[in-house]
Design a protein around this motif. Structure first.
Motif, PDB file in Angstrom:
ATOM      1  N   PHE A 103      47.262  40.817  35.226  1.00 33.04           N
ATOM      2  CA  PHE A 103      48.347  40.950  36.192  1.00 33.04           C
ATOM      3  C   PHE A 103      49.675  40.426  35.644  1.00 33.04           C
ATOM      4  N   ASP A 104      49.650  39.882  34.429  1.00 36.37           N
ATOM      5  CA  ASP A 104      50.843  39.279  33.856  1.00 36.37           C
ATOM      6  C   ASP A 104      51.640  40.296  33.049  1.00 36.37           C
ATOM      7  N   ASN A 105      52.084  41.325  33.714  1.00 33.93           N
ATOM      8  CA  ASN A 105      52.868  42.362  33.062  1.00 33.93           C
ATOM      9  C   ASN A 105      53.552  43.190  34.142  1.00 33.93           C
ATOM     10  N   TYR A 106      54.281  44.197  33.698  1.00 34.14           N
ATOM     11  CA  TYR A 106      54.970  45.062  34.648  1.00 34.14           C
ATOM     12  C   TYR A 106      54.329  46.449  34.695  1.00 34.14           C
ATOM     13  N   MET A 107      53.059  46.510  34.283  1.00 35.14           N
ATOM     14  CA  MET A 107      52.340  47.772  34.351  1.00 35.14           C
ATOM     15  C   MET A 107      51.725  47.945  35.733  1.00 35.14           C
ATOM     16  N   GLN A 108      51.236  49.137  35.959  1.00 35.63           N
ATOM     17  CA  GLN A 108      50.690  49.450  37.267  1.00 35.63           C
ATOM     18  C   GLN A 108      49.335  48.781  37.465  1.00 35.63           C
ATOM     19  N   GLN A 109      49.084  48.333  38.667  1.00 38.51           N
ATOM     20  CA  GLN A 109      47.831  47.662  38.992  1.00 38.51           C
ATOM     21  C   GLN A 109      47.197  48.342  40.208  1.00 38.51           C
ATOM     22  N   ASP A 110      45.928  48.033  40.427  1.00 35.42           N
ATOM     23  CA  ASP A 110      45.173  48.645  41.511  1.00 35.42           C
ATOM     24  C   ASP A 110      44.961  47.642  42.638  1.00 35.42           C
ATOM     25  N   ALA A 111      45.239  48.040  43.856  1.00 35.28           N
ATOM     26  CA  ALA A 111      45.147  47.137  45.004  1.00 35.28           C
ATOM     27  C   ALA A 111      43.720  46.646  45.225  1.00 35.28           C
ATOM     28  N   HIS A 112      42.736  47.504  45.014  1.00 35.04           N
ATOM     29  CA  HIS A 112      41.356  47.072  45.214  1.00 35.04           C
ATOM     30  C   HIS A 112      40.921  46.082  44.151  1.00 35.04           C
ATOM     31  N   GLU A 113      41.373  46.278  42.911  1.00 33.84           N
ATOM     32  CA  GLU A 113      41.058  45.316  41.858  1.00 33.84           C
ATOM     33  C   GLU A 113      41.660  43.954  42.199  1.00 33.84           C
ATOM     34  N   PHE A 114      42.861  43.964  42.753  1.00 32.86           N
ATOM     35  CA  PHE A 114      43.499  42.710  43.150  1.00 32.86           C
ATOM     36  C   PHE A 114      42.742  42.047  44.287  1.00 32.86           C
ATOM     37  N   LEU A 115      42.368  42.817  45.310  1.00 32.63           N
ATOM     38  CA  LEU A 115      41.588  42.262  46.420  1.00 32.63           C
ATOM     39  C   LEU A 115      40.288  41.673  45.909  1.00 32.63           C
ATOM     40  N   ASN A 116      39.617  42.404  45.039  1.00 34.17           N
ATOM     41  CA  ASN A 116      38.368  41.955  44.440  1.00 34.17           C
ATOM     42  C   ASN A 116      38.550  40.591  43.775  1.00 34.17           C
ATOM     43  N   PHE A 117      39.566  40.504  42.913  1.00 33.61           N
ATOM     44  CA  PHE A 117      39.820  39.255  42.202  1.00 33.61           C
ATOM     45  C   PHE A 117      40.191  38.125  43.146  1.00 33.61           C
ATOM     46  N   LEU A 118      41.088  38.395  44.086  1.00 32.61           N
ATOM     47  CA  LEU A 118      41.591  37.355  44.977  1.00 32.61           C
ATOM     48  C   LEU A 118      40.480  36.732  45.803  1.00 32.61           C
ATOM     49  N   ILE A 119      39.649  37.568  46.449  1.00 33.76           N
ATOM     50  CA  ILE A 119      38.600  37.048  47.312  1.00 33.76           C
ATOM     51  C   ILE A 119      37.596  36.219  46.508  1.00 33.76           C
ATOM     52  N   ASN A 120      37.198  36.732  45.352  1.00 30.84           N
ATOM     53  CA  ASN A 120      36.237  36.000  44.533  1.00 30.84           C
ATOM     54  C   ASN A 120      36.827  34.715  43.969  1.00 30.84           C
ATOM     55  N   HIS A 121      38.084  34.774  43.551  1.00 31.25           N
ATOM     56  CA  HIS A 121      38.715  33.589  42.972  1.00 31.25           C
ATOM     57  C   HIS A 121      38.910  32.497  44.026  1.00 31.25           C
ATOM     58  N   ILE A 122      39.293  32.880  45.235  1.00 35.80           N
ATOM     59  CA  ILE A 122      39.408  31.905  46.319  1.00 35.80           C
ATOM     60  C   ILE A 122      38.062  31.250  46.575  1.00 35.80           C
ATOM     61  N   ASN A 123      37.020  32.052  46.579  1.00 30.59           N
ATOM     62  CA  ASN A 123      35.681  31.514  46.801  1.00 30.59           C
ATOM     63  C   ASN A 123      35.306  30.502  45.719  1.00 30.59           C
ATOM     64  N   GLU A 124      35.655  30.796  44.462  1.00 33.60           N
ATOM     65  CA  GLU A 124      35.369  29.868  43.367  1.00 33.60           C
ATOM     66  C   GLU A 124      36.122  28.553  43.532  1.00 33.60           C
ATOM     67  N   ILE A 125      37.379  28.657  43.947  1.00 35.76           N
ATOM     68  CA  ILE A 125      38.181  27.450  44.139  1.00 35.76           C
ATOM     69  C   ILE A 125      37.556  26.555  45.203  1.00 35.76           C
ATOM     70  N   ILE A 126      37.141  27.164  46.310  1.00 34.76           N
ATOM     71  CA  ILE A 126      36.508  26.393  47.383  1.00 34.76           C
ATOM     72  C   ILE A 126      35.239  25.708  46.874  1.00 34.76           C
ATOM     73  N   LEU A 127      34.414  26.439  46.147  1.00 34.46           N
ATOM     74  CA  LEU A 127      33.168  25.868  45.614  1.00 34.46           C
ATOM     75  C   LEU A 127      33.453  24.764  44.604  1.00 34.46           C
ATOM     76  N   ALA A 128      34.453  24.968  43.744  1.00 33.49           N
ATOM     77  CA  ALA A 128      34.785  23.957  42.740  1.00 33.49           C
ATOM     78  C   ALA A 128      35.278  22.676  43.395  1.00 33.49           C
ATOM     79  N   GLU A 129      36.107  22.816  44.414  1.00 31.70           N
ATOM     80  CA  GLU A 129      36.627  21.639  45.096  1.00 31.70           C
ATOM     81  C   GLU A 129      35.527  20.948  45.893  1.00 31.70           C
TER      82      GLU A 129
END
Length: 424
Positions: A103-129
């Motif tokens: 995501f660290d660029n100005y190229m095109q990205q996919d909304a579902h890929e972002f949703l996928n990453f965001l939900i899973n990453h939030i879950n990891e943060i909660i578990l890690a904390e």
């Protein structure tokens, strides 16, 4: 109304404008419509917003993570003095680009890929904390997530990257994987904004569902599980001995194929159609101790609080050697009840209301734009980056898709968010 009142406030009317609600667009940082559209959809999924604001209330000075940045963004929107406006999610986007290099660029990205990453990453943060103990949440999580994806599908398919009318570059990101197991119970805390704009929290017990994960670990579910996680059961019947075996898997969203001039209900029925396993794809039956022809189908065993449906509108075509956009007309109703549930489903009669839709605008997956429509207090609103407009419910039909297969620019529903009526 005064001279400083926005056009949106005039359209809604002072008497009808929801109290303590704010409608703020998000500034686009060159290619971030994929993020803005998903964030708006999630903000208006009430259980998710409440949990993010609760996190903000309980973690006064957390170490910066993507979740803390999201909480700051949601809190900033919820505490604005104005009812309508725009806000720049700069800190969130900066953190997102640090966490995942794709995501660290100005190229095109996919909304579902972002949703996928965001939900899973939030879950990891909660578990890690949680695993770090009660240290006020100052815990670092692995950059980029590294988590297995809980976005399960009965037929694994590659999602093409899309979006943003401001870029002509191509970028394809894809996340596939398995969900983590969750079992047990947890307390849900409802966060409330008081008159001064401060967050307070009250805790009440809720019952969680049980699921069999692919990693074999048993852990207390997070609030991400409580909101988005459902369970699919794969039923396979050996045609030789008639033995039926089943396997459960968790999902955070359902990915469904689309056909021309159909409905979401039809797509979900096809998702659970019986498939015959034969020839080189025979099933190894434990009872027969050999490979046998079999019939297999996927059904929903546990319905989530918020059902996220990903319409697979980007399909790879070998004859073109590229992905194309499938703009088929698919009707998505304002109310939805699933009929592809298993016989032992936990909550088979759950009724859902359409809460938000992420829409892809454009003629193909390599260039385009994302917007979102949301339902808030009976009103339908369209969010196009920093612009917010009120729309009629009948306008939703404009986003069903095209009735012809002509490759024209289209505005089509891409990710649908249905909220269970029993959680409101």
């Amino acid at each position: 109304m005064g001279a400083n009142v926005s056009q949106l406030e005039r359209e809604i009317g002072s008497d009808l404008f929801p109290p303590n609600e704010h409608y703020f667009g998000l500034v686009n940082f060159g290619n971030t419509c994929y993020s803005n559209s998903v964030l708006q959809a999630l903000y208006f999924c009430k259980p998710f917003r409440e949990k993010v604001l609760e996190y903000k209330a309980k973690n006064k000075r957390p170490k910066e993570t993507l979740l803390s940045c999201l909480a700051d963004l949601f809190y900033s929107i919820a505490t604005q003095k104005k009812k309508v406006g725009s806000i720049a999610p700069k800190k969130f986007i900066t953190r997102l680009r640090k966490e995942k290099e794709e995501f660290d660029n100005y190229m095109q990205q996919d909304a579902h890929e972002f949703l996928n990453f965001l939900i899973n990453h939030i879950n990891e943060i909660i578990l890690a904390e949680r695993n770090a103990g009660p240290s006020n949440g100052n815990t670092k999580t692995t950059p980029g997530g590294g988590a297995t994806s809980a976005m399960a599908s009965s037929t694994a398919s590659k999602s093409s990257s899309t979006s943003n009318s401001n870029s002509n570059s191509n970028s394809t990101t894809n996340s596939n994987g398995n969900s983590s197991n969750s079992t047990g119970s947890l307390n849900a805390t409802t966060s409330v904004l008081d008159a001064s704009g401060s967050l307070t929290a009250t805790t009440t017990p809720i019952i969680s569902g049980n699921g069999t994960g692919t990693n074999g670990a048993n852990s207390e579910p997070t609030w991400v599980h409580e909101i988005f996680q459902g369970i699919l059961t794969s039923e396979t019947r050996c045609l030789n001995c008639e033995t039926v075996s089943s396997k459960d898997e968790n999902f955070f969203d359902l990915q469904v194929d689309v056909d021309q001039n159909t409905s979401i209900t039809h797509c979900l029925r096809c998702f659970s159609n019986t498939e015959t396993l034969c020839s080189d794809n025979k099933f190894k039956c434990d009872n027969c101790c050999s490979y046998q022809e079999a019939q297999k189908r996927m059904r929903v065993k546990k319905l989530p609080m918020i059902l996220a449906l990903h319409l697979k509108r980007f399909k790879y075509m070998e004859q073109f050697n590229r992905h194309i956009k499938v703009s088929h007309r698919v009707v998505f109703p304002l109310e939805l009840r699933l009929f592809n549930t298993s016989d032992d489903a936990v909550n088979p009669d759950r009724l859902y209301d359409l809460t938000a839709v992420v829409i892809h605008c454009g003629s193909g997956p390599n260039r385009g734009h994302y917007i979102s429509i949301v339902k808030s207090h009976g009103l339908w609103l369209l969010f196009d980056d920093d612009m917010v407009d009120k729309i009629e419910a009948s306008t939703i039909e404009d986003f069903y898709g095209l009735t012809s297969d002509i490759h024209k620019s289209s505005e089509t529903g891409y990710i649908l968010f249905y909220q269970s009526r029993d959680c409101t």
